[in-house]
Design a protein around this motif. Structure first.
Motif, PDB file in Angstrom:
ATOM      1  N   GLY A  24       0.834  -1.195   0.000  1.00  0.00           N
ATOM      2  CA  GLY A  24       0.000   0.000   0.000  1.00  0.00           C
ATOM      3  C   GLY A  24       0.866   1.240   0.000  1.00  0.00           C
ATOM      4  N   TRP A  25       0.238   2.348  -0.314  1.00  0.00           N
ATOM      5  CA  TRP A  25       0.912   3.647  -0.325  1.00  0.00           C
ATOM      6  C   TRP A  25       0.432   4.456   0.873  1.00  0.00           C
ATOM      7  CZ3 TRP A  25       4.785   5.009  -3.590  1.00  0.00           C
ATOM      8  CH2 TRP A  25       5.013   4.157  -4.662  1.00  0.00           C
ATOM      9  N   PHE A  26       1.390   5.077   1.587  1.00  0.00           N
ATOM     10  CA  PHE A  26       1.091   5.795   2.821  1.00  0.00           C
ATOM     11  C   PHE A  26       1.787   7.152   2.831  1.00  0.00           C
ATOM     12  CE2 PHE A  26       0.659   1.319   3.630  1.00  0.00           C
ATOM     13  CZ  PHE A  26      -0.491   1.236   4.393  1.00  0.00           C
ATOM     14  N   TRP A  27       1.172   8.108   3.534  1.00  0.00           N
ATOM     15  CA  TRP A  27       1.709   9.474   3.685  1.00  0.00           C
ATOM     16  C   TRP A  27       1.342   9.933   5.085  1.00  0.00           C
ATOM     17  CZ3 TRP A  27       2.206  13.365  -0.711  1.00  0.00           C
ATOM     18  CH2 TRP A  27       2.505  14.646  -0.248  1.00  0.00           C
ATOM     19  N   LYS A  28       2.347  10.343   5.878  1.00  0.00           N
ATOM     20  CA  LYS A  28       2.104  10.882   7.222  1.00  0.00           C
ATOM     21  C   LYS A  28       2.403  12.372   7.210  1.00  0.00           C
ATOM     22  CE  LYS A  28       4.342   7.303   9.664  1.00  0.00           C
ATOM     23  NZ  LYS A  28       5.187   6.943  10.796  1.00  0.00           N
ATOM     24  N   GLU A  29       1.434  13.174   7.582  1.00  0.00           N
ATOM     25  CA  GLU A  29       1.677  14.608   7.699  1.00  0.00           C
ATOM     26  C   GLU A  29       2.545  14.894   8.914  1.00  0.00           C
ATOM     27  OE1 GLU A  29      -2.090  16.611   7.898  1.00  0.00           O
ATOM     28  OE2 GLU A  29      -2.308  16.586   5.716  1.00  0.00           O
ATOM     29  N   PRO A  30       3.298  16.019   8.885  1.00  0.00           N
ATOM     30  CA  PRO A  30       4.046  16.414  10.070  1.00  0.00           C
ATOM     31  C   PRO A  30       3.097  16.577  11.249  1.00  0.00           C
ATOM     32  CG  PRO A  30       4.690  17.734   8.175  1.00  0.00           C
ATOM     33  CD  PRO A  30       3.494  16.927   7.747  1.00  0.00           C
ATOM     34  N   GLY A  31       3.520  16.149  12.395  1.00  0.00           N
ATOM     35  CA  GLY A  31       2.699  16.246  13.599  1.00  0.00           C
ATOM     36  C   GLY A  31       1.866  15.006  13.866  1.00  0.00           C
ATOM     37  N   TRP A  32       1.778  14.081  12.871  1.00  0.00           N
ATOM     38  CA  TRP A  32       0.993  12.862  13.067  1.00  0.00           C
ATOM     39  C   TRP A  32       1.673  11.972  14.089  1.00  0.00           C
ATOM     40  CZ3 TRP A  32      -3.481  10.550  12.524  1.00  0.00           C
ATOM     41  CH2 TRP A  32      -3.547   9.167  12.647  1.00  0.00           C
ATOM     42  N   THR A  33       0.925  11.549  15.094  1.00  0.00           N
ATOM     43  CA  THR A  33       1.438  10.587  16.068  1.00  0.00           C
ATOM     44  C   THR A  33       0.381   9.524  16.319  1.00  0.00           C
ATOM     45  OG1 THR A  33       0.643  11.925  17.928  1.00  0.00           O
ATOM     46  CG2 THR A  33       2.939  12.253  17.248  1.00  0.00           C
ATOM     47  N   ALA A  34       0.836   8.282  16.320  1.00  0.00           N
ATOM     48  CA  ALA A  34      -0.039   7.141  16.603  1.00  0.00           C
ATOM     49  C   ALA A  34       0.819   5.882  16.572  1.00  0.00           C
ATOM     50  CB  ALA A  34      -1.159   7.029  15.577  1.00  0.00           C
ATOM     51  N   GLU A  35       0.294   4.824  17.135  1.00  0.00           N
ATOM     52  CA  GLU A  35       0.873   3.490  16.950  1.00  0.00           C
ATOM     53  C   GLU A  35       0.248   2.928  15.691  1.00  0.00           C
ATOM     54  OE1 GLU A  35       0.502   0.952  20.405  1.00  0.00           O
ATOM     55  OE2 GLU A  35       0.471   2.728  21.682  1.00  0.00           O
TER      56      GLU A  35
END
Length: 168
Positions: free
Chosen positions: A62-73
């Motif tokens: 899959g293709w993924f993109w995390k924005e700055p500031g994103w936090t999670a497990e």
């Protein structure tokens, strides 16, 4: 398909997940988004289950993109289940290498001898306040062959030379 009953009972989503036309990977104009608590809760799950052939090697991607500031497990998982849908084994990628641009994540896993289903899952727990995780173009496929199985390479070390291997 992430909606239960559309077109079948093999896909679902729960929690802080939405289908939006934001930042799609370029296939159909939409992607799944898991947003910070600014837009929802602290948990999200996307899943798709498919019948498979026991003993085969499978690839989930899959293709993924995390924005700055994103936090999670975060967990991108390939799970194998028996005919009663009991979990047999799971292979997990925590998406640690994904940042502020589209990145492809891949998981390879061997289906156990008694597996009947594979499930591809994107899960986020303990979602923080900011940012968004985007995912798009999730796939599951049986791996038909491995290039490593097709040939043998004998390396002869020679100082100052570079080697490359091309295969189809």
């Amino acid at each position: 398909y992430w909606t239960w009953g559309l077109p079948d009972e093999l896909g679902w989503c729960n929690g802080n997940v939405q289908r939006r036309n934001w930042k799609d990977h370029g296939t159909d104009g939409y992607c799944a988004i898991i947003s910070g608590t600014w837009m929802g809760g602290t948990y999200a799950l996307i899943g798709q289950r498919r019948p498979i052939t026991a003993g085969r090697l499978y690839e989930a991607a899959g293709w993924f993109w995390k924005e700055p500031g994103w936090t999670a497990e975060n967990r991108f998982k390939l799970e194998f289940m028996d005919a009663s849908q009991v979990l047999l084994v799971a292979f997990t990628n925590n998406l640690a290498g994904v940042g502020d641009a589209w990145s492809r994540a891949v998981i390879l896993g061997q289906a156990p001898g008694n597996a009947a289903y594979a499930r591809v899952v994107v899960e986020s727990l303990s979602i923080g306040a900011d940012g968004t995780l985007y995912c798009d173009d999730l796939t599951l496929r049986a791996v038909t062959s491995s290039p490593v199985d097709e040939f043998t390479i004998e390396w002869i070390a020679t100082t100052g030379l570079a080697y490359s291997v091309d295969y189809n």
